[in-house]
Design an enzyme around this catalytic site. Structure first.
Site, PDB file in Angstrom:
ATOM      1  N   HIS A 119      35.908  -9.458 -69.623  1.00 23.77           N
ATOM      2  CA  HIS A 119      37.263  -8.990 -70.500  1.00 23.77           C
ATOM      3  C   HIS A 119      37.460  -7.610 -69.798  1.00 23.77           C
ATOM      4  O   HIS A 119      38.714  -7.107 -69.727  1.00 23.77           O
ATOM      5  CB  HIS A 119      37.018  -8.943 -71.787  1.00 23.77           C
ATOM      6  CG  HIS A 119      36.884 -10.336 -72.431  1.00 23.77           C
ATOM      7  ND1 HIS A 119      37.815 -10.973 -72.565  1.00 23.77           N
ATOM      8  CD2 HIS A 119      35.951 -10.929 -73.349  1.00 23.77           C
ATOM      9  CE1 HIS A 119      37.825 -12.202 -73.318  1.00 23.77           C
ATOM     10  NE2 HIS A 119      36.641 -11.788 -73.764  1.00 23.77           N
TER      11      HIS A 119
ATOM     12  N   HIS B 241      29.786 -12.172 -69.867  1.00 22.62           N
ATOM     13  CA  HIS B 241      31.149 -12.558 -70.744  1.00 22.62           C
ATOM     14  C   HIS B 241      32.175 -11.329 -70.953  1.00 22.62           C
ATOM     15  O   HIS B 241      33.472 -11.262 -70.429  1.00 22.62           O
ATOM     16  CB  HIS B 241      30.913 -13.472 -71.805  1.00 22.62           C
ATOM     17  CG  HIS B 241      32.141 -13.723 -72.681  1.00 22.62           C
ATOM     18  ND1 HIS B 241      32.341 -15.124 -72.626  1.00 22.62           N
ATOM     19  CD2 HIS B 241      32.847 -13.016 -73.659  1.00 22.62           C
ATOM     20  CE1 HIS B 241      33.477 -14.926 -73.483  1.00 22.62           C
ATOM     21  NE2 HIS B 241      33.769 -14.033 -73.958  1.00 22.62           N
ATOM     22  N   GLU B 242      31.540 -10.209 -71.529  1.00 23.59           N
ATOM     23  CA  GLU B 242      32.216  -9.083 -72.101  1.00 23.59           C
ATOM     24  C   GLU B 242      32.856  -8.404 -70.785  1.00 23.59           C
ATOM     25  O   GLU B 242      33.955  -7.797 -70.901  1.00 23.59           O
ATOM     26  CB  GLU B 242      31.218  -8.138 -73.210  1.00 23.59           C
ATOM     27  CG  GLU B 242      30.883  -9.020 -74.324  1.00 23.59           C
ATOM     28  CD  GLU B 242      32.095  -9.478 -75.035  1.00 23.59           C
ATOM     29  OE1 GLU B 242      33.242  -9.027 -74.980  1.00 23.59           O
ATOM     30  OE2 GLU B 242      31.871 -10.475 -75.908  1.00 23.59           O
TER      31      GLU B 242
ATOM     32  N   GLU C  38      40.310 -16.147 -72.736  1.00 22.67           N
ATOM     33  CA  GLU C  38      39.107 -16.101 -72.350  1.00 22.67           C
ATOM     34  C   GLU C  38      38.521 -16.641 -70.867  1.00 22.67           C
ATOM     35  O   GLU C  38      37.402 -16.899 -70.840  1.00 22.67           O
ATOM     36  CB  GLU C  38      38.429 -17.248 -73.468  1.00 22.67           C
ATOM     37  CG  GLU C  38      38.174 -16.644 -75.013  1.00 22.67           C
ATOM     38  CD  GLU C  38      37.527 -15.303 -75.015  1.00 22.67           C
ATOM     39  OE1 GLU C  38      36.430 -15.154 -74.387  1.00 22.67           O
ATOM     40  OE2 GLU C  38      38.105 -14.338 -75.772  1.00 22.67           O
TER      41      GLU C  38
ATOM     42  N   TYR D 232      39.752 -22.066 -76.453  1.00 24.11           N
ATOM     43  CA  TYR D 232      38.542 -21.912 -75.919  1.00 24.11           C
ATOM     44  C   TYR D 232      38.123 -22.841 -74.786  1.00 24.11           C
ATOM     45  O   TYR D 232      37.624 -22.635 -73.624  1.00 24.11           O
ATOM     46  CB  TYR D 232      37.292 -21.909 -77.002  1.00 24.11           C
ATOM     47  CG  TYR D 232      37.291 -20.882 -77.932  1.00 24.11           C
ATOM     48  CD1 TYR D 232      37.017 -19.245 -77.797  1.00 24.11           C
ATOM     49  CD2 TYR D 232      37.936 -21.143 -79.308  1.00 24.11           C
ATOM     50  CE1 TYR D 232      37.125 -18.676 -78.507  1.00 24.11           C
ATOM     51  CE2 TYR D 232      37.870 -20.096 -80.215  1.00 24.11           C
ATOM     52  CZ  TYR D 232      37.640 -18.992 -79.848  1.00 24.11           C
ATOM     53  OH  TYR D 232      37.489 -17.829 -80.845  1.00 24.11           O
TER      54      TYR D 232
END
Ligand SMILES: [Zn+2]
Length: 681
Positions: free
Chosen positions: A477, A473-474, A502, A616
């Site tokens: 980003h 996930h990170e 997101e 989200y």
């Protein structure tokens, strides 16, 4: 002396953007981290002074001398070279080794945001921009978009209002900020706890119990902090104790916060009305992908309709398990039973041996596997680099384009806990990519901070599967922050539509659940064996357990946020919460509570989550739709990966975000893939 300079003879000449305080954050072209606390505050102050000088200068240019460079670009450069000083330095509060540096850095966060917002409230700068815009200049797409974004920033801050309305707007604004600040102070200072006996801790592990504080008479103190609250709610056998704790938890913030929230909502409505918007969402949504109230309402209601049967079936299964286990009739789910029985259900029917699985995920192996998977997909390489950092634990990679070798970003990994370090996992950029005045691009620098278990006792650092998912996930980003190609910082980074922010990260989570990927990123720390098929299958099977009920709760909060902010007059926020929670999530609000007193998302000073809790779900729907193409055309399909990079990860907000997603998909996005991922066809 030319006319421009004569016209502003009383003014100090502008400072060369990026050469002053901004430039002092670099040594030999690399970010430095060797600050003293004094230096940190002094740098921000200098940057703020330079910003003022540059804005004064551009505001004083005579109308007939304005051009793109001396007005729009000058504003963008002045603002960017200021903003990245407090932004970069304040991040040190999360992980610098020196506590005094951390404190000085923490002080910059609010200061930086204040100063940044004060730019949008400068009437003279708005006037300058408007003078230039009124000449109807012929600009290329990116420059035109930059000008439009800047006008929008000023206009949304009330700068286009008449003097009288502008005053009223500013007054409402101050009032609103004060209320929000007070709400957060109340929430942070709120203290309550549950004192329990050893018997009431039945169901919880020894590690949990041993770290609880004790009362003088030997009882145990469970606080309302998440590391105490969440395990207690999912594992404590005593229903009575869970009920008491949940009641306390849902009163966090206190009654004053209920009033502060209702006041704030009213102030937001009045501010929007001054700007000419009938409802507050009409003000918020045009700059998001959702665009308008009707689209958003339909989006949330449709998801509610689709997910409800699945969530209800889950809840029935939990109630059945409760009846079987306790021998008592159970016909209504409660807020204090849901986390417990969903956890028991998962344990009984979908047992996943987390400790065993962990042995296959040494952190180094996961990272190198992740680099391989996404390096091939996005056409990039990761090369370890010897750059200055803030701690010896930190590893730096340079992300480069595979074909051209061009440096895309510096990527810092700070993965293990330390005293005084940020306690969750998150990604930030120290600086984004943008064009410097000499035409060179600033290299973005991005960091992931996490708190994985370090190596010890002959065992390397190992990741739980949930941590692997978090890392992916990170990393999404990181790629989004790294790959932007715009010349202007205003069109990249976290300036993209808030309901898109997101999508890039939630998208990559999908790869962490694919058997082929799990094989690539695993190697048992003793034997080197990849994660065996039966462990993979138990893991994948458990993926959606309880997700529908959790999603419905999120959907309820999204609809509550929207309804609260849409009402034409002041509403009783507790009554609305109670009614909507029951109607949408099917679970009654616990009597005597007011959970909206701790709904911090919609009362944030820094992040626009008001009429924004839905983001989200919105981002996830987009992420799943994008992923459906990889499911159909190959998880490792590099051609598709190149498209992904081109349309999703590099444009920032240079183009309309909806347009870019459509370009990638070849059609408008919809929620079908998301629903399918939950098992709804
Ligand atoms: Zn995220």
């Amino acid at each position: 002396m030319n006319k421009i300079i004569m016209g502003v003879a009383a003014l100090t000449l502008p400072c060369a953007a990026f050469a002053g305080a901004y430039g002092d954050m670099f040594k030999n072209g690399h970010l430095r981290f060797d600050y003293t606390p004094q230096e940190i505050s002094a740098l921000e102050q200098r940057a703020a002074e330079e910003l003022d000088i540059n804005l004064n200068f551009l505001a004083a240019i005579p109308a007939d001398k304005r051009d793109f460079t001396n007005t729009v670009r000058a504003l963008e450069d002045a603002y960017t070279s200021y903003w990245f000083v407090p932004k970069n330095l304040s991040l040190l509060s999360y992980f610098h080794q020196n506590a005094d540096v951390r404190e000085a850095a923490a002080n910059l966060e609010a200061k930086g945001v204040d100063k940044k917002l004060s730019v949008f409230a400068r009437k003279d700068v708005y006037k300058a921009l408007k003078e230039y815009a009124d000449t109807k200049p012929q600009l290329n797409h990116e420059d035109a978009r930059l000008l439009a974004k800047w006008l929008e920033r000023f206009e949304r801050a009330g700068m286009a209002l008449s003097e009288k309305d502008a005053k009223a707007y500013a007054k409402l604004n101050t009032e609103r900020l004060n209320k929000i600040t007070q709400y957060n102070v109340n929430l942070n200072n709120y203290k309550d706890e549950l004192v329990v006996t050893r018997e009431e801790l039945d169901g919880l592990g020894e590690t949990y119990i041993n770290r609880l504080e004790r009362t003088k008479d030997g009882k145990y103190i469970v606080t309302l902090k998440y590391p105490d609250y969440n395990p207690f709610m999912s594992s404590a056998k005593s229903e009575k104790a869970r009920k008491s704790l949940q009641e306390k938890f849902a009163r966090r913030g206190g009654k004053e916060n209920v009033k502060l929230l209702e006041d704030t909502v009213e102030l937001r409505r009045k501010q929007a009305a001054l700007l000419g918007f009938k409802r507050y969402p009409d003000y918020v949504l045009p700059v998001r992908m959702a665009k308008n109230y009707e689209t958003l309402e339909a989006f949330l209601k449709n998801l509610q309709k689709e997910v409800t049967p699945l969530a209800q079936a889950d809840i029935q299964a939990y109630l059945k398990l409760k009846e079987e286990t306790t021998g008592q009739k159970a016909d209504e789910m409660t807020a204090w039973d849901l986390p417990y029985w969903s956890n028991q259900y998962k344990k009984k029917y979908y047992q996943v041996d987390d400790d065993k699985i962990k042995e296959y995920f040494p952190t180094d192996k996961v990272i190198s596997g992740m680099f391989e998977v996404f390096g091939n997909l996005f056409g990039v390489t990761f090369i370890k680099a010897d750059l200055p950092t803030w701690h010896p634990d930190v590893i730096v990679y340079q992300i480069k384009d595979k074909k051209t070798g061009e440096l895309i970003s510096n990527f810092y990994l700070d993965l293990f806990p330390r005293d005084g370090k940020y306690t969750h996992a998150a990604t930030w950029s120290f600086v984004d990519r943008f064009e410097l005045p000499d035409g060179q691009m600033q290299t973005p620098s991005v960091v992931i901070a996490a708190n994985f278990t370090p190596a010890g006792n002959g065992v390397p650092s190992l990741l739980e599967h949930s941590e692997v998912e978090t890392l992916f996930h990170e990393f999404g980003h990181v790629l989004q922050m790294s790959m932007a190609t715009s010349k202007y910082a205003t069109l990249t980074g976290d300036n993209v539509a808030w309901d898109y922010i997101e999508a890039h990260s939630q998208l990559l989570e999908n790869w962490a659940w694919q058997p082929q990927v799990l094989k690539k990123i695993s190697a048992h720390y003793k034997t080197g064996e990849a994660l065996p098929d039966e462990l993979i299958s138990s893991l994948v099977k458990s993926k959606n357990v309880g997700v529908a009920a959790a999603f419905l709760r999120q959907n309820f909060l999204g609809q509550y946020d929207l309804a609260l902010h849409t009402a034409a007059k002041r509403v009783d926020s507790t009554q609305l919460y109670s009614q909507m929670m029951k109607d949408i999530s099917g679970i009654p609000m616990t009597k005597g509570t007011y959970p909206q007193a701790s709904f911090g998302h919609i009362m944030s000073l820094t992040d626009p989550y008001d009429v924004g809790y839905y983001v989200y779900a919105w981002s996830l729907v987009i992420a799943q739709d994008i992923f459906s193409r990889f499911e159909a055309e190959g998880l490792f399909n590099a051609e598709l990966g190149a498209k992904l990079r081109k349309y999703i990860y590099t444009p920032g907000t240079v183009y309309d975000e909806n347009e870019m997603v459509e370009k990638f998909l070849g059609r408008p996005y919809n929620d079908k893939a998301f629903l399918k991922s939950l098992g709804i066809n």
